[in-house]
Design an enzyme around this catalytic site. Sequence first.
Site, PDB file in Angstrom:
ATOM      1  N   ASP A  98       0.847  -1.182   0.000  1.00 30.77           N
ATOM      2  CA  ASP A  98       0.000   0.000   0.000  1.00 30.77           C
ATOM      3  C   ASP A  98       0.885   1.236   0.000  1.00 30.77           C
ATOM      4  O   ASP A  98       1.872   1.302   0.741  1.00 30.77           O
ATOM      5  CB  ASP A  98      -0.893   0.007   1.250  1.00 30.77           C
ATOM      6  CG  ASP A  98      -2.368   0.069   0.903  1.00 30.77           C
ATOM      7  OD1 ASP A  98      -2.748   1.030   0.211  1.00 30.77           O
ATOM      8  OD2 ASP A  98      -3.118  -0.823   1.308  1.00 30.77           O
ATOM      9  N   ASP A 199      -3.360   4.576  -2.124  1.00 29.95           N
ATOM     10  CA  ASP A 199      -4.467   4.933  -1.249  1.00 29.95           C
ATOM     11  C   ASP A 199      -4.892   6.387  -1.410  1.00 29.95           C
ATOM     12  O   ASP A 199      -4.046   7.287  -1.375  1.00 29.95           O
ATOM     13  CB  ASP A 199      -4.041   4.683   0.203  1.00 29.95           C
ATOM     14  CG  ASP A 199      -5.127   5.025   1.209  1.00 29.95           C
ATOM     15  OD1 ASP A 199      -6.127   4.285   1.277  1.00 29.95           O
ATOM     16  OD2 ASP A 199      -4.969   6.036   1.927  1.00 29.95           O
ATOM     17  N   GLU A 256      -6.744   3.831  -5.847  1.00 29.01           N
ATOM     18  CA  GLU A 256      -8.038   4.008  -5.213  1.00 29.01           C
ATOM     19  C   GLU A 256      -8.490   5.425  -5.565  1.00 29.01           C
ATOM     20  O   GLU A 256      -7.953   6.399  -5.044  1.00 29.01           O
ATOM     21  CB  GLU A 256      -7.928   3.856  -3.701  1.00 29.01           C
ATOM     22  CG  GLU A 256      -9.267   4.057  -2.997  1.00 29.01           C
ATOM     23  CD  GLU A 256      -9.141   4.201  -1.492  1.00 29.01           C
ATOM     24  OE1 GLU A 256     -10.032   3.706  -0.780  1.00 29.01           O
ATOM     25  OE2 GLU A 256      -8.170   4.833  -1.024  1.00 29.01           O
ATOM     26  N   HIS A 328     -11.032  -4.257   2.160  1.00 31.85           N
ATOM     27  CA  HIS A 328     -10.913  -3.971   3.589  1.00 31.85           C
ATOM     28  C   HIS A 328     -11.748  -2.776   4.029  1.00 31.85           C
ATOM     29  O   HIS A 328     -11.940  -2.567   5.230  1.00 31.85           O
ATOM     30  CB  HIS A 328      -9.447  -3.707   3.942  1.00 31.85           C
ATOM     31  CG  HIS A 328      -8.915  -2.435   3.328  1.00 31.85           C
ATOM     32  ND1 HIS A 328      -8.715  -2.304   1.969  1.00 31.85           N
ATOM     33  CD2 HIS A 328      -8.601  -1.243   3.867  1.00 31.85           C
ATOM     34  CE1 HIS A 328      -8.271  -1.098   1.713  1.00 31.85           C
ATOM     35  NE2 HIS A 328      -8.193  -0.426   2.839  1.00 31.85           N
ATOM     36  N   ASP A 329     -12.217  -1.987   3.082  1.00 38.08           N
ATOM     37  CA  ASP A 329     -13.021  -0.798   3.397  1.00 38.08           C
ATOM     38  C   ASP A 329     -14.511  -0.999   3.127  1.00 38.08           C
ATOM     39  O   ASP A 329     -15.289  -0.055   3.239  1.00 38.08           O
ATOM     40  CB  ASP A 329     -12.539   0.405   2.569  1.00 38.08           C
ATOM     41  CG  ASP A 329     -11.347   1.106   3.196  1.00 38.08           C
ATOM     42  OD1 ASP A 329     -11.156   0.971   4.416  1.00 38.08           O
ATOM     43  OD2 ASP A 329     -10.596   1.777   2.458  1.00 38.08           O
TER      44      ASP A 329
END
Length: 577
Positions: A98, A199, A256, A328-329
């Site tokens: 990430d 991210d 993202e 994960h979100d």
Amino acid sequence: MKKKWWHDKVAYQIYPKSFLDTNGDGIGDLRGIISKLDYLKDLGIDIIWLSPIYQSPFVDQGYDISDYYKIAEEFGTMDEFDELLAEAKKRNMYVLMDLVVNHCSDKHEWFQKALEDPYGKYAGYFHFVKGRDGKAPSNYRSYFGGSAWEPVPGTDLYYLHMFAKEQPDLNWENPKLREEIYKMINWWLDKGLAGFRIDAIINIKKDLSFPSFEPDGPDGLASCVKMVEEVEGVGEYFEDIKRNTFAKYDAFTVAEVFNMKDDELAEFIGDNGHFSSMFDFSAHTMAQGESGWYNSRKPSFKKWRDTIFASQMRLQEVGHAANIIENHDEPRGVSRFLPDHAQNEAGKKMLATTSILLYGIPFIYQGQEIGMTNCWRSDISEYDDISTKDQYREALAAGCSKEQALEYCYENSRDNARTPLQWSGASEAGFTDGTPWLSVNPNYKEINVEEQEQRKDSVLSYYKALIALKKSPEYKETFTYGRFVPDYEEKEGVFAFHRISADAAGNGAELMEAAKGGKQDILVAANYGTEACTLDLDGRTGKVLLSNVGEEKTRSEEIRTEGTITLQSCESAVVML
């Protein structure tokens, strides 16, 4: 389209804290990941994306980084990380990390030095802005609720944090800051990383005048998203990053990205785009409420299907997007997208079929391959996620009862995806010998890897067969580059599309005609309805390559369709026409 090494790959997201604990501290670790590389290889995975494993206070589960060059001791050591890279390479697998560079932790050395000298060099690494009329510089609401501005102690300055107050935003206007970030990125790529998941990157461009906006809630604040949507020039930053880092290594990058302008898609993921790929969140954003979780509603099947179809048609003209059911979100995809009657193994296989074979790169989230579900919590204290706690408060403030607020958390919480991976029916789902950092989903005795590895008709076995089909030499080119053409849209409850040879040209109808002329045409069809349905194949015959009914392996050559195909409720089929 320029062919790239990542186009035909299947990726798997690991949330390290919840993957596998090997030392009994209740937190997953690098040693656990290394021990399961063969499991992932057997599943058919090529690329592993690790959610943050950097040193962090874990206010936002590692997305608040205090040292970009260190591995958090909870996860292990740098030597173990190097071992992971080496072991993955032996198996022809790639590792992504990430990249979190919109913000860092307030414990990072840069921010600590900025606080020591609020007008010095390191303050320029952040957005330290003078207040207005004794108040914050503007009325932005952070993504996690409350003001996006926090006072700098002992001054009339405020610092910007679009996420938690412990996550100060970095100032990308500062060339010294950019130089530090590029140095760090190249350090990791030199180690052997294949690339990054990036991210919240759309947020790095700020309007330095920080204008206030019309309030959009009773708190008098306006979402910080408003500024992100209106500011121009973020692409210049993206190109600068790419030129100074990623392009030198032929690195794979998946961004993202929310709030992107409609006409910017080619700039983002075209042949010469800023990034290799970006996640397609179209179905996920559709499920969000305008004011919060308390007014979100599960989308209808038709709206969900049509949203995915529209996105696919748009994306295939430009580049390879990354397709997800969950991450994960997000809550678990089978709980969010499957209708009540399809909350079973057949439904989970059906959902996998209509996701993995879309145009683009499939990203599987840990536990998705066994059909893990949302996890009910009886009290807000059982949640860990900072965003969930904020949304719970928002629901209560909006007049919801405690029971209603908890129901919304059950449907939407990020913790649904963060419960430990269910490896077996043993204590704590085989995740740890200790006490897990987040309690396991009680259904682990029914849903776990060990049990499913022993069944040929399990969800896990089906994922293996599905991925193997996608990668099979005979069909790989079509599943990688073949055109996406939706079909049977008038049929209620049917999710069906064709993947047609990439060398076929024209619009949907023309592609279908080209397919009849000898181009490879693979129909992917699923019945999300409650009643059986028959699809007319327009006089064509076909060979069923895979079905979610019965033992999960590619069906024999003899199983054919003659002019029509009938699908029972929750049945899916992949048919070579």
